[in-house]
Write an enzyme that holds these catalytic residues in place. Structure first.
Site, PDB file in Angstrom:
ATOM      1  N   CYS A 115       0.832  -1.207   0.000  1.00  0.00           N
ATOM      2  CA  CYS A 115       0.000   0.000   0.000  1.00  0.00           C
ATOM      3  C   CYS A 115       0.867   1.257   0.000  1.00  0.00           C
ATOM      4  O   CYS A 115       1.936   1.282   0.603  1.00  0.00           O
ATOM      5  CB  CYS A 115      -0.901  -0.027   1.237  1.00  0.00           C
ATOM      6  SG  CYS A 115      -1.922   1.436   1.442  1.00  0.00           S
ATOM      7  N   CYS A 170      -7.951  -0.582   7.730  1.00  0.00           N
ATOM      8  CA  CYS A 170      -6.794   0.321   7.701  1.00  0.00           C
ATOM      9  C   CYS A 170      -6.596   0.815   9.123  1.00  0.00           C
ATOM     10  O   CYS A 170      -7.474   1.463   9.690  1.00  0.00           O
ATOM     11  CB  CYS A 170      -7.049   1.494   6.754  1.00  0.00           C
ATOM     12  SG  CYS A 170      -5.756   2.761   6.846  1.00  0.00           S
ATOM     13  N   CYS A 185       0.929  22.889   6.123  1.00  0.00           N
ATOM     14  CA  CYS A 185       0.981  21.432   5.943  1.00  0.00           C
ATOM     15  C   CYS A 185       2.169  21.037   5.067  1.00  0.00           C
ATOM     16  O   CYS A 185       2.298  19.875   4.685  1.00  0.00           O
ATOM     17  CB  CYS A 185      -0.323  20.919   5.337  1.00  0.00           C
ATOM     18  SG  CYS A 185      -0.735  21.667   3.748  1.00  0.00           S
TER      19      CYS A 185
END
Length: 456
Positions: free
Chosen positions: A83, A164, A413
């Site tokens: 993933c 998840c 961010c």
């Protein structure tokens, strides 16, 4: 003269990992030539296979560890190696925080030319799992069946998954339920190449303080086969669901949402709270995905604003009013501006929801709206910015320099664009007092920061 690359594609080498890149890959040097090796950690000696070479650097695959770092842990996720969602699950959490602080310090020095600005230790989580309140999962038809999961690294192949471990369990339940119902009801998955099929994405939203769930089905067209049976199946399987929404996206695009959103059942919004402030969150609202760390991040921004109750504050990328409403509790008046009209509608609703009447919201580009406010006599004592990853618009930086607020609080961010913008503001007469990183996304390479600048 042509530079000779000291390694060949498919060559196997034994190297020592010296450093980490910003995305968590190990860095080894071969005669000064950098090799980037995913999932390798500093201090490790490893056997690697070169997979790609460029003029100044190359990429290699980790084949075998000769000497292992004490910071290495066994990733608890069974699909970690396939993933592309988490990059650093193989790293002890303390080492993750150290890596992120180091990353912020390095970009402050290299990009911002601010080597002496204090960068505090990263504000981490006590429990760095199951923190995400929003899941966006692509759907496809692979190997003869409907699958839903996250994209494999650097590909559009979906790694099928039912769980998840950075998502809240309610989000996992939504994905499991929609996958099962879509198979049972024969609702076809979207085919990216042929641009046919129905179900494109499963989006789940969860309100941590209210225990409310919103299910969003992103479809290629308005037609949703077996709609009533699907709604009934969702309501039966997920007792906490308060909203089932269909979003229609008929474009050939990687963008998840289309423009049209219809409520199939229940409410238009789910609700959540951060530090006592209640937020109405619609299917497409921007709302931070880690509410515990959002509280810490915004409290830090509030501390840095140093509000006494007499200040006028401008929030230049206000979204649905999350930071604005935090600030309004301590400021004389807050002005929020945002380019997305739906977000401003939500911000006004959220102000009303919390009986906050000292916040004014406007739609538009901050660099245009703020000078207009200034012309109307609005003088900001503090300006707060929380821009997207690309950082502040140059015109907004120039506007702030002209307005000369006493303090600028910058929530970011992306440490690289933060460092770039801090340099511009420093050159315009401000000094950066401190940068505090906050770990909003444990197990990934991302780090959020809040910085404060004062006028000289």
């Amino acid at each position: 003269m042509k530079q000779i690359v000291p390694v060949q594609k498919n060559e196997t080498l034994t190297v020592t990992i010296e450093d980490l890149t910003h995305d968590g890959s190990g860095v080894a040097k071969v005669k000064g030539y950098a090799l980037f090796i995913p999932q390798a950690l500093p201090g490790e000696k490893a056997e690697v296979k070169v997979v790609k070479t460029k003029k100044g650097y190359g990429f290699a695959r980790l084949m075998n560890l000769v000497d292992e770092s004490p910071s290495r842990v066994e990733p608890p996720c069974p699909i970690f190696h396939q993933c592309g969602g988490c990059q650093i699950q193989h790293m002890d959490y303390g080492a993750q925080l150290h890596m992120k602080q180091k990353q912020v310090k390095e970009v402050m020095a290299r990009i911002g030319k601010l080597p002496d600005v204090p960068v505090h230790p990263v504000v981490g989580m006590n429990e760095p799992w199951r923190y995400r309140n929003k899941s966006q999962v692509p759907v496809a038809f692979q190997r003869g069946e409907l699958v839903a999961g996250f994209y494999a690294k650097r590909s559009h192949h979906i790694v099928d998954m039912d769980e998840c471990i950075i998502q809240h369990k309610e989000n996992d339940l939504v994905v499991q339920t929609i996958k099962r119902l879509a198979k049972e009801l024969r609702i076809p998955a979207y085919n990216e190449e042929k641009h046919n099929g129905v179900l494109r994405h499963i989006v789940a939203r969860y309100g941590k303080t209210t225990d409310q769930v919103m299910v969003v089905l992103v479809t290629r067209g308005k037609k949703l086969p077996q709609k009533d049976e699907l709604i009934a199946g969702i309501r039966e399987a997920i007792p906490t669901v308060v909203s089932i929404v269909q979003n229609i996206n008929n474009e050939r695009t990687n963008v998840i949402f289309g423009k049209q959103t219809d409520v199939l059942w229940g409410e238009t919004y789910l609700y959540d709270e951060i530090n006592g402030i209640r937020f109405a969150i619609s299917a497409r609202s921007f709302y931070q995905v880690n509410p515990d760390q959002t509280n810490r991040l915004y409290q830090k921004a509030l501390d840095y604003a140093e509000l006494t109750g007499s200040e006028t504050v401008i929030d230049a990328y206000c979204g649905i009013g999350t930071i604005s409403l935090f600030l309004a509790q301590k400021a004389k008046h807050v002005y929020g501006v945002e380019i997305v009209p739906e977000a401003i509608t939500d911000a006004k609703r959220n102000a009303k929801l919390n009986h906050i009447d000292n916040a004014t919201f406007a739609v538009g580009e901050a660099e245009k709206v703020i000078p207009w406010w200034h012309a109307q006599g609005v003088t900001a004592d503090v300006i707060v910015v929380d821009p997207p990853r690309k950082g502040c618009d140059e015109a907004l930086l120039n506007t702030m320099l002209k307005m000369k607020p006493e303090r600028i609080v910058y929530v970011s961010c992306n440490p690289a664009t933060l460092a770039r913008d801090l340099r511009i503001l420093e050159d315009g007469g401000y000094r950066t007092k401190v940068v505090t990183p906050v770990d909003m996304f444990p197990q990934t390479n991302h780090v959020e920061c809040v910085a404060v600048l004062t006028l000289i």
